[in-house]
Design a protein around this motif. Structure first.
Motif: not given
Lengths: 144, 632
Positions: A107-110, A112, A144, B515, B517, B587, B590-593
């Protein structure tokens, strides 16, 4: 009406009398020169026409060659667009990645930034004179 | 006798003189007559040629030297929302032959001419290049015709190779060929064209007039024997107008993820088909729309025509329990209940002379509306529907988009099936309120949930973002109107209840978690009607529809798996597909979790723990929630 037309006739007669003059012998005409000139003009016209036609034909050949080049370039461009799109096909990239031994990502991680970078206006010294943490090493958070 | 010679002597010179003059005059007259006749003949011929036959000769002259070349228009491309090519046209080579070159002939003078080539040798030379049997090629070369195709729309390089062979009577024509570089990606949406470039299926057919452009024409003069055009001759060019490019709202990466997930769902569940729709919540743009099994438009001849159908908009199914969220939304909007309304729970309910029960009866005496949604209770939903009544339930379902095409702009879109209240019978209200006796397309279902996610405002979904003309500028598709279906507060309450359906202890959609979200959604499991009888068959449709993130929804994903064999619950068959597609879509966009719900692993651990607890093996530690039971 008749009173008006009579004086005009007299004037005309006087004018004709005034224009009478002695005429000399007819001027000698150079027939040969005239004929040569005509031939030259006609020859020039024919030459010009043929030359222009030849030039037009030559340019038509060039235009046709350019048309062919443009057509070929357009064909190659269209083919390249299709080839690039095929290479970008997600299914192909996925297959190629699996062949290379890559595994599907999780799963993607961002990330900050908890603190701004100097480019964002961050300072290295706080108001109380104490030195702030190095802004070039921002605290990263994945909370987050 | 004596007088005659004298007279003759006297007369002869005179007659001779007269004769010479007369003869000369007569000859001149004859000559003039001949000249006159010749002139008359020539003049007559001139009249005949210039006046009588003039138009014919002029026409023949024009036919001999005038050449008209058709300039085909380049068909427009089809792009995804980011400008990635989904369909384009390339120049292909078409191989033709003049069979007259392979049979003896006669000249106009009657001389016999041998055949210019040997059909057997030509066929054997071309067969391996064209991939056709030599016998078949030879049969075509020996036909009594002036023109036969030997191969159409081949690779240009192959055409060049054949041209270099210099085979008698064999020629190459350039012809546009439609190609789909991404193969089967969005195949049912993009569709395909026929061999002559006309749109036959999908958006290729829907936008055929826009894509095909306008062919042009070049008229010029050329010697009858061919060669270059006459430079000083007339030349008239009417350039072709290329077709307009069409830009879709699809995101290629999301589309691929949706197709991959749908194909996996079919394979894993041995299902007849699976469809996925991905919508952008704020614009209702279709980001992905996939149906498995699919096909490759470049090789559609080898595919089942049934796979060409875009089932997400053409096929209808009973929504099952996914319908309950709409019934609850209607009840909340009408002020009958709220998310926290507490009522006495019931094990069954009578409606239309029939008793309805829940598969898993509620254990307590009182329940909230949220409990009803979380547990997907038939009884609780029917209770609310009875308070709503026929007309109000019908009204809200129509407002959510049931019973009419969504207007997404795809050919063959179904309206679904929603009878008018006047045609309902006793059990219609309870059954329709829980998603039976009503049929929707997956697009309608996704659109209705997007309305809830969009604070209760419905927008007409669209799949075409705009068109790109010759100036290269995008002309957006005309925006369609918005309509409010339920209030923002109602939508927010339903969203929170739908989140419980996934994260709640008794939620049916725990496998839909993504995961990182927060996710809200609803499972659905419905039996398929038997087309031969009035009852239901033994087959099921498993559905799941939801959105994420819950607080600020960005994406809606709807999943329908048709006739799964191994398992048939929406929570176990469709929810994992939702999770996979939603994760990829969030993803890609590009939606922020937002932190999200617990992960699938956590949910599974909790389920195992609860199972063990139920078996008396362990005690449940505080803070750990119980398992999610698959339920209709």
């Amino acid at each position: 009406m008749s009173a008006l037309t009579a004086p005009r006739k007299r004037v005309l007669t006087e004018r004709r009398q005034h224009h009478l003059e002695v005429v000399g012998e007819p001027q000698k005409r150079h027939t040969l020169l005239f004929a040569l000139m005509i031939i030259a003009v006609l020859g020039g016209a024919v030459f010009g026409t043929v030359t222009l036609n030849a030039l037009a034909a030559a340019h038509a050949v060039q235009a046709r060659a350019l048309d062919t080049q443009v057509g070929e370039a357009e064909r190659v461009y269209a083919q390249l667009v299709a080839d690039v799109a095929a290479l970008e096909d997600p299914a192909r990239i996925r297959a190629a990645a699996l062949d290379l031994g890559l595994v599907p990502g999780g799963p993607g991680r961002h990330v900050h930034l908890d603190r701004n970078l100097p480019a964002d206006g961050a300072v290295t010294e706080l108001d109380n004179g104490r030195r702030a943490a190095d802004p070039l090493k921002p605290v990263l958070s994945v909370e987050r | 006798m004596t007088g005659q010679p004298r007279r003759l002597r006297l007369l002869v010179p005179t007659r001779v003189r007269r004769s010479a003059r007369e003869v000369g005059t007569r000859r001149i007259r004859w000559l003039l007559l001949v000249y006159g006749l010749v002139f008359l003949v020539m003049f007559g011929q001139l009249i005949m040629v210039q006046v009588v036959q003039g138009p014919e000769y002029a026409d023949r002259s024009v036919r001999q030297r005038a050449r008209i070349v058709d300039l085909p228009a380049t068909r427009g491309r089809i792009y995804d929302r980011d400008g990635d090519v989904l369909a384009t046209s390339v120049q292909a080579a078409t191989v033709y032959a003049d069979p007259r070159a392979y049979r003896p002939s006669q000249t106009p003078d009657g001389d016999h001419l041998p055949a210019a080539g040997d059909s057997r040798a030509t066929a054997e030379a071309l067969a391996p290049l064209l991939g056709v049997e030599a016998g078949d090629l030879r049969e075509r070369l020996e036909r009594d015709a002036h023109f036969v195709y030997l191969g159409r729309q081949l690779d240009w390089e192959l055409g060049e190779q054949i041209r270099e062979l210099g085979l008698p009577g064999v020629g190459i024509l350039g012809e546009p060929r439609r190609v789909y570089p991404a193969g089967g990606l969005a195949a049912q949406i993009v569709g395909f064209t026929g061999i002559d470039g006309e749109g036959l299926q999908g958006l290729e057919a829907q936008f055929d007039a826009v894509l095909q452009g306008r062919p042009g024409m070049l008229a010029f003069e050329q010697a009858a024997t061919g060669g270059l055009g006459i430079a000083s001759g007339t030349r008239e060019l009417e350039p072709s107008e290329p077709g307009t490019d069409v830009v879709l709202t699809l995101d290629r990466d999301i589309q691929f993820a949706a197709q991959q997930a749908a194909a996996d769902a079919v394979a894993v569940n041995e299902a007849a088909s699976a469809s996925v729709v991905v919508l952008d919540v704020t614009t209702f743009e279709v980001l992905g729309m996939a149906t498995a099994p699919s096909f490759d438009p470049s090789q559609r001849g080898q595919s089942d025509p049934g796979t060409w159908r875009n089932r997400a908009v053409t096929d209808v199914f009973e929504p099952g329990s996914t319908q309950k969220a709409l019934t609850v939304a209607a009840a909340i909007e009408e002020g009958l209940v709220s998310a926290d309304t507490i009522t006495d729970s019931r094990a069954s309910i009578e409606a239309g002379g029939k008793t309805f029960r829940d598969q898993h009866p509620f254990p307590g005496d009182r329940w909230t509306t949220g409990d009803i949604v979380e547990r997907s209770s038939n009884v609780g939903t029917i209770e609310m529907a009875k308070q709503l009544g026929d007309d109000r339930l019908y009204h809200y379902l129509r407002e959510f988009g049931y019973g009419a095409p969504t207007g997404v702009g795809f050919p063959g879109e179904s309206s679904g099936l929603l009878m008018k209240p006047s045609d309902w019978w006793g059990t219609s209200l309870p059954t329709i309120s829980i998603g039976q006796g009503v049929a929707v397309t997956l697009m309608q279902l996704a659109s209705s949930y997007a309305t809830l996610a969009n604070d209760g405002v419905a927008i007409t979904p669209r799949i075409v973002r705009g068109t790109v003309g010759e100036d290269g500028r995008l002309t957006p598709t005309a925006s369609t109107g918005e309509r409010r279906v339920v209030s923002s507060d109602t939508a927010a309450q339903v969203r929170s209840m739908l989140e419980r359906a996934i994260t709640g202890e008794h939620g049916t959609g725990s496998r839909a978690v993504v995961s990182g979200y927060s996710v809200a959604g609803k499972t659905g499991t419905a039996r398929k009607p038997n087309p031969d009888t009035r009852g239901y068959s033994g087959e099921y449709v498993a559905t799941f529809v939801g959105f994420a993130p819950v607080e600020s929804p960005e994406i809606v994903v709807a999943v329908m798996v048709d006739e799964p064999q191994a398992d048939f619950y929406g929570g176990t068959v469709a929810a994992p597909v939702f999770s996979e597609v939603m994760g990829a879509a969030l993803s890609a966009r590009r939606v922020v979790p937002d932190g999200g719900s617990r992960g699938l692993d956590e949910a599974m651990d909790a389920a195992r723990l609860a199972g063990a607890e139920a078996a008396g093996m362990v005690d449940r530690p505080p803070g750990v929630r119980g398992p999610a039971e698959p339920r209709r």
